[in-house]
Enzyme design. Sequence first.
Site, PDB file in Angstrom:
ATOM      1  NE  ARG A  51      -2.746  -0.291   1.246  1.00 12.43           N
ATOM      2  CZ  ARG A  51      -2.606  -0.877   2.667  1.00 12.43           C
ATOM      3  NH1 ARG A  51      -2.689  -2.038   3.076  1.00 12.43           N
ATOM      4  NH2 ARG A  51      -1.302  -0.996   2.743  1.00 12.43           N
ATOM      5  CB  THR A  52       0.860   2.329  -3.615  1.00 17.19           C
ATOM      6  OG1 THR A  52       0.210   2.600  -2.875  1.00 17.19           O
ATOM      7  CG2 THR A  52       1.132   3.266  -5.220  1.00 17.19           C
ATOM      8  CE  LYS A  80      26.236  -3.670  -8.092  1.00 19.23           C
ATOM      9  NZ  LYS A  80      25.885  -4.338  -9.839  1.00 19.23           N
ATOM     10  NE  ARG A 101       4.874   4.311  -1.927  1.00 19.99           N
ATOM     11  CZ  ARG A 101       3.874   3.963  -1.421  1.00 19.99           C
ATOM     12  NH1 ARG A 101       4.242   3.013  -0.993  1.00 19.99           N
ATOM     13  NH2 ARG A 101       2.719   4.076  -1.596  1.00 19.99           N
ATOM     14  CG  HIS A 129       0.017   8.594  -2.628  1.00 24.45           C
ATOM     15  ND1 HIS A 129       0.796   8.558  -3.960  1.00 24.45           N
ATOM     16  CD2 HIS A 129      -0.095   7.415  -1.511  1.00 24.45           C
ATOM     17  CE1 HIS A 129       0.241   6.722  -3.160  1.00 24.45           C
ATOM     18  NE2 HIS A 129       0.589   6.204  -2.001  1.00 24.45           N
TER      19      HIS A 129
HETATM   20  N1   CP Z   1      -2.036   3.541   0.501  1.00 19.73           N
HETATM   21  C1   CP Z   1      -0.375   3.586  -0.003  1.00 19.73           C
HETATM   22  O1   CP Z   1       0.020   3.842   0.070  1.00 19.73           O
HETATM   23  O2   CP Z   1      -0.275   1.718   0.785  1.00 19.73           O
HETATM   24  P1   CP Z   1       1.373   1.318   0.713  1.00 19.73           P
HETATM   25  O3   CP Z   1       2.012   2.210   1.147  1.00 19.73           O
HETATM   26  O4   CP Z   1       0.466  -0.233   1.155  1.00 19.73           O
HETATM   27  O5   CP Z   1       1.175   1.578  -0.985  1.00 19.73           O
END
Ligand code: CP
Length: 309
Positions: A51-52, A80, A101, A129
């Site tokens: 999703r993110t 590397k 991320r 998050h």
């Molecule tokens: N909610 C969320 O962070 O989903 P993903 O890990 O799929 O990005």
Amino acid sequence: MDNSSFVTIAHHTKEKIMYLLQMAEEFEKCPNRKLLDGRIVATLFFEPSTRTRLSFETAANRLGAKVIGFADPKVTSGTKGETLKDTIMMVSNYADIIVMRHYLEGAARYASEIAPVPIVNAGDGSNQHPSQTMLDLYSIYKTQGTLENLNIFMVGDLKYGRTVHSLLMAMRHFNPTFHFIAPESLAMPNEYKKFCQQNNLEFTEHTELDKEVISNADILYMTRVQKERFTDLMEYERVKDSFLLNNAMLELTKPNMRILHPLPRVNEIAYDVDDNPKAYYFQQAKNGLYAREAILCDVLGITLDDIKR
Ligand code: CP
């Protein structure tokens, strides 16, 4: 260093949150606005995501930007031995904004301290998050008509769940009453309970999920047990199926109550809940597009007036 980075929700004022929600509302009315024409958005995902990453990339595309990046660090020169610092400095040469991320807590903060372009934290370990929080707040606002004075129940892995940590911090402006439902070993960490105390936020802890406990919830925020954060997989096996929400358990809940989940779900919400009008997790994920369009614009200095123009 670029100070417009979005690495934590902790520094956002109530006014700033409401402003971003207004921006999201505008994008929901019309998601296609070429406000980032000619810009490059880099998405660097050192951890898996559905999703993110896809909603940030959709947001960038709908805003007219072009997207570069990776969904798997194995295909980068990190394998590397290239450091995070060097990776960030390189990508800053190519992109106007970096959405990242990372599995290490504080990685986005670190990147924001060295990068000449804005960093957006798309999740750092079990820490924060914040973009998820913006879509959670938007979802709560849309379903409840307010963010004020709500009973927020957080269920599942409250120890490692970065979404609940960010949401808790953001809600400090809105006088919530929290209920934390978790197995003892996955209870809300002390630092967040202390945060509640320092901000006069009421909370109650529970170890059982049952229909009486959740009967006065406005928001039931379910979470997955975060297998990837466990050092002891035997412990994961012991707690992984602690709570499974099913339709029968919703019998006593309030009409306005909505079930949120950042997703992915593993075994926390039975499929029979999906058709219940109180299930909101798929719409919640859709709201991510609008919230992330707002975030991309905001960190690049595009205002609500620019969006409305
Ligand atoms: N909610 C969320 O962070 O989903 P993903 O890990 O799929 O990005």
